[in-house]
Design a protein around this motif. Structure first.
Motif, PDB file in Angstrom:
ATOM      1  N   ASN A  76       0.843  -1.199   0.000  1.00 34.94           N
ATOM      2  CA  ASN A  76       0.000   0.000   0.000  1.00 34.94           C
ATOM      3  C   ASN A  76       0.877   1.248   0.000  1.00 34.94           C
ATOM      4  N   ASN A  77       0.502   2.230  -0.813  1.00 33.86           N
ATOM      5  CA  ASN A  77       1.382   3.393  -0.967  1.00 33.86           C
ATOM      6  C   ASN A  77       0.624   4.669  -1.307  1.00 33.86           C
ATOM      7  N   THR A  78      -0.627   4.777  -0.850  1.00 39.97           N
ATOM      8  CA  THR A  78      -1.379   5.986  -1.158  1.00 39.97           C
ATOM      9  C   THR A  78      -1.025   7.108  -0.180  1.00 39.97           C
ATOM     10  N   ARG A  79      -1.648   8.242  -0.386  1.00 42.43           N
ATOM     11  CA  ARG A  79      -1.375   9.423   0.429  1.00 42.43           C
ATOM     12  C   ARG A  79      -2.020   9.289   1.801  1.00 42.43           C
ATOM     13  N   GLY A 219       0.614   4.842 -13.661  1.00 39.49           N
ATOM     14  CA  GLY A 219       0.789   5.177 -12.256  1.00 39.49           C
ATOM     15  C   GLY A 219       1.684   4.164 -11.575  1.00 39.49           C
ATOM     16  N   GLY A 220       1.792   4.265 -10.237  1.00 39.16           N
ATOM     17  CA  GLY A 220       2.742   3.441  -9.506  1.00 39.16           C
ATOM     18  C   GLY A 220       2.148   2.583  -8.419  1.00 39.16           C
ATOM     19  N   ASN A 221       0.817   2.408  -8.415  1.00 34.53           N
ATOM     20  CA  ASN A 221       0.217   1.545  -7.393  1.00 34.53           C
ATOM     21  C   ASN A 221       0.088   0.110  -7.913  1.00 34.53           C
ATOM     22  N   THR A 222      -0.400  -0.785  -7.055  1.00 41.98           N
ATOM     23  CA  THR A 222      -0.490  -2.195  -7.443  1.00 41.98           C
ATOM     24  C   THR A 222      -1.522  -2.433  -8.542  1.00 41.98           C
ATOM     25  N   TRP A 267       7.887   4.733  -8.904  1.00 42.23           N
ATOM     26  CA  TRP A 267       8.136   5.910  -8.071  1.00 42.23           C
ATOM     27  C   TRP A 267       6.965   6.895  -8.049  1.00 42.23           C
ATOM     28  N   LEU A 268       5.964   6.673  -8.897  1.00 40.12           N
ATOM     29  CA  LEU A 268       4.764   7.514  -8.839  1.00 40.12           C
ATOM     30  C   LEU A 268       3.870   7.142  -7.659  1.00 40.12           C
ATOM     31  N   THR A 269       4.118   6.007  -7.018  1.00 39.17           N
ATOM     32  CA  THR A 269       3.286   5.475  -5.920  1.00 39.17           C
ATOM     33  C   THR A 269       1.808   5.485  -6.338  1.00 39.17           C
ATOM     34  N   ASP A 270       0.925   6.080  -5.544  1.00 37.90           N
ATOM     35  CA  ASP A 270      -0.509   6.042  -5.863  1.00 37.90           C
ATOM     36  C   ASP A 270      -0.946   7.209  -6.744  1.00 37.90           C
ATOM     37  N   ARG A 271       0.030   7.951  -7.284  1.00 38.71           N
ATOM     38  CA  ARG A 271      -0.342   9.012  -8.225  1.00 38.71           C
ATOM     39  C   ARG A 271      -0.628   8.413  -9.595  1.00 38.71           C
ATOM     40  N   VAL A 296      -3.717  12.885 -10.490  1.00 34.96           N
ATOM     41  CA  VAL A 296      -4.489  12.723  -9.255  1.00 34.96           C
ATOM     42  C   VAL A 296      -3.804  11.684  -8.362  1.00 34.96           C
ATOM     43  N   TRP A 297      -4.143  11.725  -7.065  1.00 34.57           N
ATOM     44  CA  TRP A 297      -3.883  10.594  -6.183  1.00 34.57           C
ATOM     45  C   TRP A 297      -5.052   9.647  -6.398  1.00 34.57           C
TER      46      TRP A 297
END
Length: 368
Positions: A76-79, A219-222, A267-271, A296-297
């Motif tokens: 998990n890597n959101t804001r 983006g960079g999330n799962t 590296w964008l994580t949840d963006r 956006v996030w």
């Protein structure tokens, strides 16, 4: 009007953003403007009336942890915008089926042991509404969970592009049980799909013929890691494409429209970044070109919509509405049973919230 007992399937970034949002706005005043929510008090239910009573996952690093610990566990890597206090509720071991794809299996290991008794959990916790946050492409896993939801007699909010609410078979199954379902595939507050839909409607309303368009997302999330497995993308691409083309009253050549995820950048994580290009013809077949970029996030962008959808599902339970809910699905979801323009869907939904009967299916409207 009491609490809304909610169980979450999938303790990823969506769950983290949702639980943060309920905590962040639990004491909001009813006359406040809350970004991302239709109403602080929706049909008699305040944001703070949502009570998370169970969470389900398969990740060995999340199963057995408190819900508040699981949501901040990698990957998990959101804001983070709010601390979520400990809940005293442990994450249950769920069913895997096709929920763990080729790329996710490289960073997630299944928890040991057998699947917990999901029906018993839903009944013991007196769950009102179940939220499906499984990864894209979890076709068999979603259908397995839907059977558990039906057996336990709960409402369902299906936030992923496995088609449940829009399919007659599943809508009839929920109706037979006297249960409501909202779906499928959540629209974000201001995300790629809603922006593309609105611009498409604008072109049509202003007499511009849309000839070619694309929407590229990365983006960079799962989610984006999971969707590198192209076989899992079929329903997602159908959902996003239909959400856009449903705003037109003519058919586009399938080769002239491309909508869907394109790449994963850790590296964008949840963006999430979205690029939209639209080519059209104006008066005298004069060309027009529109390009836009949206950043956006990803998961906070959808959390408020889910809060509203959960409360609408509970209103349906209270009012004895059953089957696929037309108005909530049309406004909250990319692939509802019936597509409407967003302004019409919002009007219908406001009528639904105030107590009007669920809207009838209008045969003149285009099926998604």
């Amino acid at each position: 009007m009491g609490k809304i007992n909610v169980t979450i399937i999938g303790m990823g970034n969506c769950a983290w953003s949702l639980m943060q949002g309920v905590q962040f706005y639990k004491n909001a005043k009813e006359n406040e403007f809350i970004p991302g929510l239709m109403h602080v008090n929706l049909g008699g239910y305040h944001v703070g009336d949502i009570d998370f009573v169970a969470g389900i996952d398969i990740d060995k690093n999340k199963v057995g942890k408190d819900l508040a610990e699981a949501i901040v566990t990698k990957p998990n890597n959101t804001r983070k915008f709010c601390d979520v206090p400990m809940t005293g509720i442990k994450v249950a071991r769920g069913m895997t089926h096709d929920g763990l794809g080729k790329y996710l299996s490289q960073i997630i290991q299944k928890a040991p042991g057998q699947t917990d008794d999901i029906v018993k959990i839903l009944k013991d916790t007196k769950t009102d509404v179940v939220i499906n946050f499984l990864p894209v492409g979890s076709e068999e896993a979603t259908k397995w969970y839907v059977e558990q939801v039906l057996t336990a007699r709960c409402a369902l909010v299906n936030c992923i592009p496995v088609f449940i609410a829009r399919e007659k078979y599943w809508g009839d199954r929920f109706a037979e049980k006297g249960l409501p379902v909202i779906g499928d595939d959540i629209k974000s507050q201001v995300g790629a799909t809603i922006v593309h839909r609105v611009l498409t409607k604008l072109f049509r309303d202003r007499g511009v013929k849309l000839e070619k368009t694309y929407q590229l997302n990365f983006g960079g999330n799962t989610d984006f890691l999971n969707m590198l497995e192209r076989e899992r993308l079929e329903s997602k691409k159908i959902s996003k494409t239909n959400a856009v083309t449903s705003q037109l009253d003519y058919q586009m050549n399938p080769d002239d429209i491309h909508v869907g995820p394109s790449d994963y950048i850790p590296w964008l994580t949840d963006r999430k970044f979205c690029h939209i290009r639209m080519e059209g013809l104006t008066f005298g077949d004069t060309p027009l070109l529109l390009e836009c970029k949206l950043e956006v996030w990803d998961k906070p962008n959808a959390a408020g919509v889910v809060i509203d959808a959960v409360r609408c599902a509970k209103l349906a339970l209270d009012r004895g509405l059953k089957g696929s809910l037309i108005a909530p699905s049309a406004y909250f979801m990319k692939s509802p049973p019936v597509q409407f323009s967003d302004d019409e869907a919002r009007r219908m939904l406001e009528e639904y919230i105030t107590g009007a009967k669920e809207q009838p299916v209008k045969k003149s409207k285009k099926k998604s």
